[in-house]
Motif scaffolding. Structure first.
Motif, PDB file in Angstrom:
ATOM      1  N   PHE A   3       0.812  -1.219   0.000  1.00 41.24           N
ATOM      2  CA  PHE A   3       0.000   0.000   0.000  1.00 41.24           C
ATOM      3  C   PHE A   3       0.847   1.272   0.000  1.00 41.24           C
ATOM      4  O   PHE A   3       0.434   2.310  -0.494  1.00 41.24           O
ATOM      5  N   THR A   4       2.030   1.185   0.589  1.00 43.75           N
ATOM      6  CA  THR A   4       2.863   2.383   0.712  1.00 43.75           C
ATOM      7  C   THR A   4       3.664   2.682  -0.558  1.00 43.75           C
ATOM      8  O   THR A   4       4.313   3.718  -0.648  1.00 43.75           O
ATOM      9  N   LYS A   5       3.635   1.779  -1.541  1.00 40.29           N
ATOM     10  CA  LYS A   5       4.450   1.963  -2.738  1.00 40.29           C
ATOM     11  C   LYS A   5       3.794   2.963  -3.696  1.00 40.29           C
ATOM     12  O   LYS A   5       2.581   2.972  -3.882  1.00 40.29           O
ATOM     13  N   LYS A   6       4.650   3.781  -4.321  1.00 38.77           N
ATOM     14  CA  LYS A   6       4.174   4.890  -5.150  1.00 38.77           C
ATOM     15  C   LYS A   6       3.286   4.442  -6.296  1.00 38.77           C
ATOM     16  O   LYS A   6       2.315   5.118  -6.645  1.00 38.77           O
ATOM     17  N   PHE A  32      -4.224   9.455  -2.230  1.00 43.81           N
ATOM     18  CA  PHE A  32      -5.149   8.324  -2.123  1.00 43.81           C
ATOM     19  C   PHE A  32      -4.626   7.092  -2.856  1.00 43.81           C
ATOM     20  O   PHE A  32      -3.689   7.169  -3.657  1.00 43.81           O
ATOM     21  N   MET A  33      -5.249   5.964  -2.567  1.00 48.44           N
ATOM     22  CA  MET A  33      -4.898   4.728  -3.258  1.00 48.44           C
ATOM     23  C   MET A  33      -5.447   4.769  -4.683  1.00 48.44           C
ATOM     24  O   MET A  33      -6.531   5.319  -4.924  1.00 48.44           O
ATOM     25  N   LYS A  47      -8.208   1.808  -9.292  1.00 47.02           N
ATOM     26  CA  LYS A  47      -8.264   1.127 -10.581  1.00 47.02           C
ATOM     27  C   LYS A  47      -7.045   0.225 -10.780  1.00 47.02           C
ATOM     28  O   LYS A  47      -7.159  -0.925 -11.196  1.00 47.02           O
ATOM     29  N   LYS A  48      -5.871   0.745 -10.430  1.00 48.51           N
ATOM     30  CA  LYS A  48      -4.625  -0.024 -10.571  1.00 48.51           C
ATOM     31  C   LYS A  48      -4.637  -1.250  -9.653  1.00 48.51           C
ATOM     32  O   LYS A  48      -4.280  -2.355 -10.055  1.00 48.51           O
ATOM     33  N   ILE A  49      -5.082  -1.047  -8.406  1.00 49.16           N
ATOM     34  CA  ILE A  49      -5.143  -2.143  -7.426  1.00 49.16           C
ATOM     35  C   ILE A  49      -6.107  -3.226  -7.912  1.00 49.16           C
ATOM     36  O   ILE A  49      -5.824  -4.420  -7.821  1.00 49.16           O
TER      37      ILE A  49
END
Length: 523
Positions: free
Chosen positions: A370-373, A380-381, A384-386
């Protein structure tokens, strides 16, 4: 040892047209008919989620079916709870032992049927009753011993005696050899033959198909909640049973080339861990694991493997010595800091340390990144990518689910393990700590995990420590092999594929021990 050919005069058990649908709509059993004969050891096999556990819970009164009937000795029976099942002659030995360690064997065995004398528990009567039934079936246990002082193999016998003393004539054994050495397994099989010949019918649930072939005369295969038929084992082999379970050919043997090793990734130096009562649970052990190799650890459970896993993952501290991961000491570092140094961790208990059961598949897969750019969009997270990544991993690792937002706890054990593996094997780590990575999961998922462990070592140069109670697994996947006994490394083998299970068992039980000089010469 021979499994024997026995004439099945009558079915002692028939479960007819059993259907079980859970409130969420999941069909666990669909119109299953399953019968067991007298004097028979009958295997029940299938992938995780195939319906084996549900079917046995119905037989043992832990679940109620929507449809179907149960017949015992030809008479229809309604089994509403486990006490009812026991009263009707059905006993169940669970995979995870249900014993009270501080009590004696006799007290554990007679729990629920305690002999009384003048209104008080009759300990001597319990000892006499327990020893009589142990001797009758050739179970070599001392009724007066405390359970905490027993080996894992002896604890298994106590669990079986608990069912027998209550009059079980149909005995359900769930993965009974999962934590036994080859010698303990052989002894158990001899006792199962004695039970069979004395009139006890045994339902043998196992993922170890070579054991199914050795001791069972019949096998019933479940797949996706349906029965794929009952077969004589004489006409089958491991590959054909696997295909019935999975619906495709399964490679049961891993072919791998010799490793091309590089520099040490992890170095364990004179490591000592002392538990809360002052016992050395890790006792001055040292070894390295290099780039490109899989090092396996074999040992009877409770000999320091869990504690070693806790130390290396940052879940537990240590008294002295050191551990270097990619040339950096892990001493005093948090789990997150150790992961950032290059650790990927498949935990021994997936539900306790591997996943957050109430969270979605997507959140569990992404938990370490979660902490990765690349997964952020400003503050925010990047949802869509996740979502894209989670769907890709679900496809790549063949996770059977309703979608990335499904809670992990709704999955079968094998699919939960795939979620863990998907996260850990894609983390970018160069040290994989895999503790019981295929425990209690089906042959298809186990095949995928084992092949991935070997492939990552060969193609990506990862260093892997494989801790497993499954000797086939450590022998097939490992390049080098170590044996732990009472917190020490007692044997080392430079080529795992040249060691027999029997030899390993002797070191695991403490019958043999190599000297330090012998181990240094081998490694």
């Amino acid at each position: 040892m021979k499994k024997g050919v026995h004439c099945v005069a009558d079915e002692v058990l028939r479960m007819q047209n059993i259907t079980k649908i859970y409130p969420n709509g999941f069909v666990a059993n669909k119109d299953i008919t399953f019968g067991v004969g007298a004097n028979e050891i009958h295997a029940l096999v299938g992938e995780n989620g195939a319906g084996k556990t549900t079917l046995m819970k119905i037989l043992f009164g832990m679940e109620a079916p929507q449809e179907g009937k149960i017949f015992i000795n030809g008479k229809e029976e309604k089994i509403t709870n486990p006490l009812d099942a026991i009263d009707k002659g059905v006993g169940m030995v669970h995979q995870h032992f249900m014993l009270v360690p501080s009590l004696s064997v006799a007290e554990n065995v007679t729990l629920g049927v305690e002999p009384m004398k003048k209104g008080l528990f009759d300990f001597e009567g319990a000892v006499k009753a327990t020893q009589e039934i142990a001797d009758k079936y050739n179970f070599k246990v001392d009724a007066r011993s405390k359970v905490r002082d027993l080996s894992v193999g002896q604890m298994q016998k106590v669990e079986i005696l608990k069912a027998l003393i209550k009059g079980a004539k149909i005995l359900i054994l769930d993965e009974p050899t999962a934590v036994l050495t080859p010698q303990e397994t052989e002894e158990l099989f001899e006792q199962l033959f004695t039970l069979r010949d004395s009139g006890v019918s045994i339902i043998f649930i196992s993922h170890k198909l070579e054991e199914v072939m050795r001791i069972c005369s019949k096998v019933t295969v479940l797949r996706h909640g349906q029965c794929m038929g009952t077969h004589d084992t004489e006409g089958l082999n491991e590959a054909s049973i696997s295909k019935l379970m999975v619906g495709r050919d399964v490679v049961l043997k891993i072919e791998k080339e010799d490793p091309k090793t590089g520099k040490p990734v992890i170095s364990i130096k004179n490591l000592v861990k002392i538990n809360s009562i002052g016992k050395h649970v890790i006792d001055d052990i040292s070894f390295d694991i290099h780039e490109g190799e899989v090092v396996g650890i074999a040992g009877v459970e409770g000999n320091g493997q869990t504690e070693l896993s806790e130390v290396l993952s940052g879940m537990g501290g240590f008294a002295s010595g050191d551990v270097l991961l990619n040339d950096t000491s892990i001493k005093g570092k948090s789990v997150r800091e150790i992961r950032d140094l290059g650790l990927a961790y498949i935990a021994e208990d997936r539900m306790v340390e591997g996943v957050a059961g109430d969270m979605s598949i997507k959140m569990n897969i992404m938990a370490d990144r979660f902490t990765k750019k690349e997964f952020k969009s400003g503050l925010f997270m990047n949802g869509k990518k996740i979502d894209e990544i989670a769907r890709q991993y679900i496809q790549d690792f063949e996770i059977l689910c309703d979608g990335p937002d499904q809670p992990v706890r709704m999955l079968s054990g094998g699919n939960i393990q795939k979620v863990v593996v998907a996260r850990e094997f894609t983390s970018g780590a160069n040290f994989i700590l895999a503790n019981q990575p295929t425990r209690g999961i089906d042959v298809g998922t186990a095949e995928m995990i084992r092949k991935t462990i070997v492939r990552k070592s060969r193609e990506e140069g990862t260093a892997t420590l494989l801790i497993s109670a499954d000797l086939n697994e450590v022998l097939e996947c490992s390049d080098r092999l170590l044996v732990m006994h009472k917190g020490k490394i007692v044997a080392a083998f430079p080529k795992a594929n040249e060691v027999s299970e029997e030899t390993l068992g002797e070191y695991m039980l403490g019958i043999k021990e190599m000297t330090l000089e012998e181990m240094e010469a081998l490694l």
